[in-house]
Design a protein around this motif. Structure first.
Motif, mmCIF file in Angstrom:
data_model
loop_
_atom_site.group_PDB
_atom_site.id
_atom_site.type_symbol
_atom_site.label_atom_id
_atom_site.label_comp_id
_atom_site.label_asym_id
_atom_site.label_seq_id
_atom_site.Cartn_x
_atom_site.Cartn_y
_atom_site.Cartn_z
ATOM 1 N N PHE A 145 0.810 -1.222 0.000
ATOM 2 C CA PHE A 145 0.000 0.000 0.000
ATOM 3 C C PHE A 145 0.842 1.271 0.000
ATOM 4 N N ARG A 146 2.012 1.235 0.615
ATOM 5 C CA ARG A 146 2.819 2.458 0.658
ATOM 6 C C ARG A 146 3.370 2.835 -0.711
ATOM 7 N N LEU A 147 3.724 1.851 -1.512
ATOM 8 C CA LEU A 147 4.254 2.174 -2.832
ATOM 9 C C LEU A 147 3.223 2.924 -3.662
ATOM 10 N N ALA A 148 1.960 2.493 -3.570
ATOM 11 C CA ALA A 148 0.891 3.140 -4.339
ATOM 12 C C ALA A 148 0.557 4.536 -3.823
ATOM 13 N N ARG A 149 1.006 4.861 -2.624
ATOM 14 C CA ARG A 149 0.822 6.214 -2.092
ATOM 15 C C ARG A 149 1.953 7.143 -2.515
ATOM 16 N N ARG A 150 3.107 6.568 -2.863
ATOM 17 C CA ARG A 150 4.288 7.377 -3.158
ATOM 18 C C ARG A 150 4.505 7.624 -4.646
ATOM 19 N N ILE A 151 3.993 6.725 -5.479
ATOM 20 C CA ILE A 151 4.131 6.894 -6.923
ATOM 21 C C ILE A 151 2.749 6.705 -7.551
ATOM 22 N N PRO A 152 2.564 7.055 -8.838
ATOM 23 C CA PRO A 152 1.261 6.842 -9.468
ATOM 24 C C PRO A 152 0.783 5.401 -9.285
ATOM 25 N N PRO A 153 -0.455 5.215 -8.860
ATOM 26 C CA PRO A 153 -0.937 3.861 -8.558
ATOM 27 C C PRO A 153 -0.753 2.861 -9.683
ATOM 28 N N VAL A 154 -0.974 3.278 -10.934
ATOM 29 C CA VAL A 154 -0.871 2.300 -12.019
ATOM 30 C C VAL A 154 0.556 1.765 -12.145
ATOM 31 N N VAL A 155 1.548 2.597 -11.858
ATOM 32 C CA VAL A 155 2.936 2.136 -11.900
ATOM 33 C C VAL A 155 3.193 1.182 -10.740
ATOM 34 N N TYR A 157 0.957 -0.677 -9.275
ATOM 35 C CA TYR A 157 0.254 -1.930 -9.566
ATOM 36 C C TYR A 157 1.114 -2.825 -10.464
ATOM 37 N N GLU A 158 1.729 -2.211 -11.480
ATOM 38 C CA GLU A 158 2.572 -2.986 -12.387
ATOM 39 C C GLU A 158 3.763 -3.590 -11.653
ATOM 40 N N MET A 159 4.415 -2.782 -10.809
ATOM 41 C CA MET A 159 5.562 -3.290 -10.054
ATOM 42 C C MET A 159 5.152 -4.423 -9.125
ATOM 43 N N LEU A 160 4.010 -4.263 -8.463
ATOM 44 C CA LEU A 160 3.550 -5.281 -7.521
ATOM 45 C C LEU A 160 3.124 -6.562 -8.228
ATOM 46 N N ALA A 161 2.519 -6.428 -9.420
ATOM 47 C CA ALA A 161 1.990 -7.598 -10.128
ATOM 48 C C ALA A 161 3.059 -8.344 -10.913
ATOM 49 N N THR A 162 4.118 -7.647 -11.321
ATOM 50 C CA THR A 162 5.170 -8.290 -12.113
ATOM 51 C C THR A 162 6.421 -8.588 -11.305
ATOM 52 N N GLY A 163 6.609 -7.886 -10.198
ATOM 53 C CA GLY A 163 7.818 -8.058 -9.407
ATOM 54 C C GLY A 163 9.033 -7.406 -10.015
ATOM 55 N N GLU A 164 8.846 -6.625 -11.082
ATOM 56 C CA GLU A 164 9.974 -5.989 -11.755
ATOM 57 C C GLU A 164 10.382 -4.713 -11.016
ATOM 58 N N SER A 165 11.645 -4.333 -11.176
ATOM 59 C CA SER A 165 12.193 -3.158 -10.493
ATOM 60 C C SER A 165 12.267 -1.965 -11.430
ATOM 61 N N ILE A 166 12.527 -0.797 -10.848
ATOM 62 C CA ILE A 166 12.738 0.424 -11.625
ATOM 63 C C ILE A 166 14.072 1.037 -11.215
ATOM 64 N N SER A 167 14.661 1.799 -12.115
ATOM 65 C CA SER A 167 15.924 2.471 -11.828
ATOM 66 C C SER A 167 15.703 3.649 -10.906
ATOM 67 N N SER A 168 16.769 4.153 -10.329
ATOM 68 C CA SER A 168 16.651 5.335 -9.475
ATOM 69 C C SER A 168 16.237 6.553 -10.286
ATOM 70 N N GLU A 169 16.670 6.629 -11.560
ATOM 71 C CA GLU A 169 16.260 7.742 -12.414
ATOM 72 C C GLU A 169 14.743 7.725 -12.617
ATOM 73 N N ARG A 170 14.190 6.538 -12.889
ATOM 74 C CA ARG A 170 12.744 6.403 -13.045
ATOM 75 C C ARG A 170 12.045 6.713 -11.724
#
Length: 258
Positions: A145-155, A157-170
């Motif tokens: 729940f905290r991730l969806a409060r800190r970044i756009p929810p759709v992003v 959701y994608e991170m939570l559903a796929t388990g993929e990471s993002i760069s620090s720049e992103r």
């Protein structure tokens, strides 16, 4: 200096907390959990501490989350405290602002520790992710729940559903990261930010953040009521008089925190 979690003071008003277990990718064990919970208590109870910087040792992992060896051996309960939850911090109630300085990948419980903090400074060497679904579990220490409060929810959701990471720049572009720096500079920049915070009236900072953290949970009527309560606490403090007086006298204010 061989303690798995080092606590030290930087200057008069900043507490430095360093997870120091690089040989285990700074994974959280019982000793770190206990010490991190103690660090929260130290910061809250010391009136001179106005900001905390949390970081870790090494370039390969900010924190790998829970130590699976402890989990496998049945010592999982040691990775939580009654007051702070996982790692002694993710559920801790506190007023002092925490800044996390990340100079390496922060995945799973490591990212959840970051999300428990108020501000995040990262280097271009860092990356962020919650890969729990790839292992048949979920990010149960606040990540879901905290991730969806800190970044756009759709992003989120994608991170939570796929388990993929993002760069620090992103992560910086999305607003998860406050300040993006070169490798090796995250702690320096986090300390600079901590000193900026320490230069402001501590009660005003604490009460402002207290209300801001409720912004997505309460309606405006309740938020105004909460702000009124916070405003009364600030206005009754000695610092509420010191600030305007210092401005008129053209000098730097001397905050008492009372």
């Amino acid at each position: 200096m061989d303690e798995v979690l080092q606590i030290s003071r930087v200057g008069e008003h900043v507490l430095m907390v360093n997870i120091n277990r690089p040989e285990k990718r700074n994974a959280i064990n019982g000793a770190i959990t206990l010490r991190l919970g103690q660090a929260v208590k130290i910061a809250e109870e010391d009136p001179q501490i106005r900001a905390v910087v949390l970081t870790s040792t090494g370039e390969h992992s900010f924190c790998a989350g829970a130590d699976l060896a402890e989990v496998a051996s049945g010592r999982q309960a040691a990775l939580q405290t009654e007051e702070g939850g996982f790692a002694g911090i993710v559920e801790a109630r506190r007023l002092k602002p925490w800044i996390v300085a990340v100079d390496a990948p922060a995945y799973g419980g490591g990212l959840e520790i970051c999300l428990a903090c108020d501000l995040l400074v990262a280097s271009s060497r860092a990356s962020f992710g919650l890969p729990e679904v790839k292992r048949g579990i979920c990010a149960g220490a606040g990540g879901v729940f905290r991730l969806a409060r800190r970044i756009p929810p759709v992003v989120a959701y994608e991170m939570l559903a796929t388990g993929e990471s993002i760069s620090s720049e992103r992560a910086y572009q999305l607003g998860l990261v406050n300040r993006l720096v070169e490798p090796g500079e995250a702690v320096t920049e986090a300390l600079r930010l901590a000193e900026q915070i320490a230069g402001c009236a501590p009660i005003a900072v604490q009460q402002s953040l207290r209300v801001a953290k409720c912004a997505s949970d309460l309606n405006e009527a309740n938020l105004f009521a909460l702000m009124g309560e916070a405003g009364r606490r600030v206005n009754q403090s000695a610092d509420a008089s010191e600030g305007p007086r210092a401005f008129l006298e053209r000098r730097k204010p001397v905050w008492s925190g009372r």
